[in-house]
Design a protein around this motif. Structure first.
Motif, PDB file in Angstrom:
ATOM      1  N   SER A 159      16.379 -21.380 -47.239  1.00 37.48           N
ATOM      2  CA  SER A 159      17.002 -20.573 -46.188  1.00 37.48           C
ATOM      3  C   SER A 159      15.960 -19.760 -45.439  1.00 37.48           C
ATOM      4  O   SER A 159      15.980 -19.685 -44.207  1.00 37.48           O
ATOM      5  N   TYR A 160      15.023 -19.150 -46.172  1.00 37.40           N
ATOM      6  CA  TYR A 160      13.989 -18.359 -45.516  1.00 37.40           C
ATOM      7  C   TYR A 160      13.030 -19.226 -44.709  1.00 37.40           C
ATOM      8  O   TYR A 160      12.544 -18.806 -43.654  1.00 37.40           O
ATOM      9  N   THR A 161      12.771 -20.432 -45.156  1.00 40.43           N
ATOM     10  CA  THR A 161      11.934 -21.345 -44.373  1.00 40.43           C
ATOM     11  C   THR A 161      12.596 -21.660 -43.039  1.00 40.43           C
ATOM     12  O   THR A 161      11.967 -21.609 -41.979  1.00 40.43           O
ATOM     13  N   HIS A 162      13.895 -21.977 -43.071  1.00 35.81           N
ATOM     14  CA  HIS A 162      14.625 -22.240 -41.821  1.00 35.81           C
ATOM     15  C   HIS A 162      14.740 -20.982 -40.970  1.00 35.81           C
ATOM     16  O   HIS A 162      14.644 -21.045 -39.742  1.00 35.81           O
ATOM     17  N   LEU A 163      14.937 -19.855 -41.605  1.00 37.33           N
ATOM     18  CA  LEU A 163      15.043 -18.584 -40.888  1.00 37.33           C
ATOM     19  C   LEU A 163      13.789 -18.337 -40.055  1.00 37.33           C
ATOM     20  O   LEU A 163      13.863 -18.014 -38.874  1.00 37.33           O
ATOM     21  N   ARG A 164      12.634 -18.515 -40.670  1.00 35.62           N
ATOM     22  CA  ARG A 164      11.368 -18.318 -39.946  1.00 35.62           C
ATOM     23  C   ARG A 164      11.148 -19.397 -38.882  1.00 35.62           C
ATOM     24  O   ARG A 164      10.697 -19.108 -37.776  1.00 35.62           O
ATOM     25  N   ALA A 165      11.459 -20.636 -39.207  1.00 36.87           N
ATOM     26  CA  ALA A 165      11.205 -21.740 -38.265  1.00 36.87           C
ATOM     27  C   ALA A 165      12.075 -21.640 -37.019  1.00 36.87           C
ATOM     28  O   ALA A 165      11.648 -22.018 -35.936  1.00 36.87           O
ATOM     29  N   HIS A 166      13.300 -21.163 -37.185  1.00 42.85           N
ATOM     30  CA  HIS A 166      14.250 -21.152 -36.064  1.00 42.85           C
ATOM     31  C   HIS A 166      14.497 -19.763 -35.488  1.00 42.85           C
ATOM     32  O   HIS A 166      15.266 -19.626 -34.544  1.00 42.85           O
ATOM     33  N   GLU A 167      13.846 -18.743 -36.063  1.00 46.03           N
ATOM     34  CA  GLU A 167      14.017 -17.374 -35.582  1.00 46.03           C
ATOM     35  C   GLU A 167      15.484 -17.049 -35.367  1.00 46.03           C
ATOM     36  O   GLU A 167      15.925 -16.655 -34.297  1.00 46.03           O
ATOM     37  N   THR A 168      16.251 -17.230 -36.431  1.00 43.02           N
ATOM     38  CA  THR A 168      17.696 -17.038 -36.363  1.00 43.02           C
ATOM     39  C   THR A 168      18.117 -16.001 -37.392  1.00 43.02           C
ATOM     40  O   THR A 168      17.270 -15.310 -37.961  1.00 43.02           O
ATOM     41  N   SER A 169      19.408 -15.870 -37.636  1.00 44.51           N
ATOM     42  CA  SER A 169      19.903 -14.883 -38.592  1.00 44.51           C
ATOM     43  C   SER A 169      20.441 -15.582 -39.836  1.00 44.51           C
ATOM     44  O   SER A 169      20.871 -16.730 -39.785  1.00 44.51           O
TER      45      SER A 169
END
Length: 87
Positions: free
Chosen positions: A73-83
């Motif tokens: 989840s944190y990898t996707h959070l950083r990659a997509h700059e989302t919440s």
């Protein structure tokens, strides 16, 4: 613009209370051809990213906070700059 629910199955380990198990996880991607929400991403960042295929990730939802979901989840959070939301 058609909305769809897509499923990605990922495989890895899950640990809790001193035990570790091999598990398959259902990752859900809900959205259309431009925007998606990822639900319960687990284990395989690249497999999930391939399914997202350049669409904007509006948010990531977790239905629980087990160790097979948090790192991805944190990898996707950083990659997509989302919440990220725990629901």
């Amino acid at each position: 613009m058609t909305e769809a629910i897509e499923r990605v199955v990922t495989h890895g380990t899950f640990s809790l209370d001193g035990g570790t198990w091999e598990v398959d996880n259902n990752v859900w991607i809900i959205g259309d051809n431009k925007h998606v929400t990822i639900i319960d991403p687990a284990h395989d960042v690249d497999k999930i990213a391939t399914k997202v295929a350049g669409r904007t990730v509006e948010k990531i939802l977790l239905t629980h906070a087990h160790d097979d979901h948090i790192p991805v989840s944190y990898t996707h959070l950083r990659a997509h700059e989302t919440s990220l939301h725990l629901v």
